[in-house]
Structure formats: structure tokens, C-alpha cells
Motif scaffolding. Structure first.
Motif, short mmCIF file in Angstrom:
data_model
loop_
_atom_site.label_atom_id
_atom_site.label_comp_id
_atom_site.label_asym_id
_atom_site.label_seq_id
_atom_site.Cartn_x
_atom_site.Cartn_y
_atom_site.Cartn_z
N ASP A 18 0.83 -1.21 0.00
CA ASP A 18 0.00 0.00 0.00
C ASP A 18 0.87 1.26 0.00
O ASP A 18 0.59 2.21 -0.72
N ILE A 21 2.28 1.86 -3.46
CA ILE A 21 1.28 2.41 -4.38
C ILE A 21 1.02 3.88 -4.06
O ILE A 21 0.93 4.70 -4.98
N HIS A 22 0.94 4.23 -2.79
CA HIS A 22 0.75 5.64 -2.42
C HIS A 22 1.92 6.49 -2.90
O HIS A 22 1.73 7.60 -3.40
N ASN A 25 1.62 6.95 -6.70
CA ASN A 25 0.60 7.95 -7.02
C ASN A 25 1.10 9.35 -6.72
O ASN A 25 0.90 10.28 -7.52
N ASN A 36 -4.03 6.74 -11.38
CA ASN A 36 -4.46 6.40 -10.04
C ASN A 36 -4.34 4.90 -9.87
O ASN A 36 -5.24 4.16 -10.22
N SER A 38 -4.35 1.62 -7.74
CA SER A 38 -5.18 1.26 -6.60
C SER A 38 -4.53 0.19 -5.73
O SER A 38 -3.93 -0.76 -6.24
N THR A 39 -4.69 0.35 -4.43
CA THR A 39 -4.20 -0.65 -3.49
C THR A 39 -5.00 -1.95 -3.61
O THR A 39 -4.58 -2.98 -3.11
N GLU A 40 -6.14 -1.88 -4.29
CA GLU A 40 -6.97 -3.06 -4.50
C GLU A 40 -6.44 -3.94 -5.64
O GLU A 40 -6.80 -5.10 -5.75
N ASP A 41 -5.59 -3.35 -6.49
CA ASP A 41 -5.05 -4.10 -7.63
C ASP A 41 -4.09 -5.18 -7.17
O ASP A 41 -3.29 -4.97 -6.27
N LEU A 46 -1.35 -4.28 -11.34
CA LEU A 46 -0.60 -3.05 -11.11
C LEU A 46 0.59 -2.95 -12.07
O LEU A 46 0.82 -1.90 -12.67
#
Length: 113
Positions: A18, A21-22, A25, A36, A38-41, A46
Motif C-alpha cells: 500500500d 502504491i501511495h 501515485n 491512479n 489502486s491498493t486493491e489491484d 498493477l
């Protein structure tokens, strides 16, 4: 794309996915690139999205591509060492360098918090 997946899986194992990814971004926004991640990817998605985004920037706005490399602080020497290749191959290689650098940043921050 195997090397980028290895980095992402390592980040996941170390609970830094996470944060990585932050950081991606944040640096893309700083370079003026609208993306954008996503941490869901999952790592595979990703990785594909990152390569696609880099490819798009290389072919559509080379100035933003250079800004991105600067914002992330990718080694200029390592970029120059990349062989001459097609844009999609370059995007894959650059994605690895970007992920390596971003992972290093979040690892360092995590150790010093």
C-alpha cells in the motif's frame, strides 16, 4: 515483467504494498501525470497498468516522462544503460527501475519510522 512482479510481491510480503502504491501515485501527480494506481489491484494488474501508463507518457508527452523520472529520482546512469528498443520494451524496463526506486523509498521510510 517478471522483475516488476517480484518487486511488487516482495513489497506485499513486507506489508509495504500500500505504501508503495501511495508513493507511486504521489510521484506521478508531482510529475503532472494523471494516474491512479489502486491498493486493491493485484501485483499483476498493477504491473500491467504501470507499464501501460509509462508507455502512454513516452509516446505522447516525452517531457512528462522525463519529469516523472526526475520526480521519482530514477538513476540517470541506469536509464542511459538501457539498450535502444521499442517504446513498449522501454516502458517495461523503466517500470522495473521505477518500482525498484519507489520500493527503496518506502523501505527506508518504514525502517526509520
Amino acid at each position: 515483467m517478471d522483475a516488476s512482479l517480484a518487486i511488487l510481491k516482495s513489497a506485499k510480503q513486507q506489508s509495504l504494498y500500500d505504501s508503495l502504491i501511495h508513493q507511486l501515485n504521489k510521484d506521478f501527480v508531482r510529475a503532472g501525470i494523471d494516474s491512479n494506481f489502486s491498493t486493491e489491484d493485484k501485483p499483476e494488474a498493477l504491473s500491467r497498468n504501470l507499464v501501460a501508463c509509462i508507455y502512454e507518457v513516452i509516446i505522447s508527452d516525452f517531457e512528462k516522462y522525463l519529469n516523472l523520472l526526475y520526480a521519482i529520482d530514477v538513476s540517470e546512469t541506469r536509464i542511459k544503460e538501457l539498450p535502444a528498443q521499442f517504446a513498449h520494451e522501454l516502458a517495461e524496463e523503466v517500470a522495473i527501475l521505477i518500482l525498484e526506486r519507489e520500493f527503496l523509498k518506502v523501505s527506508f521510510k518504514n525502517k526509520h519510522e
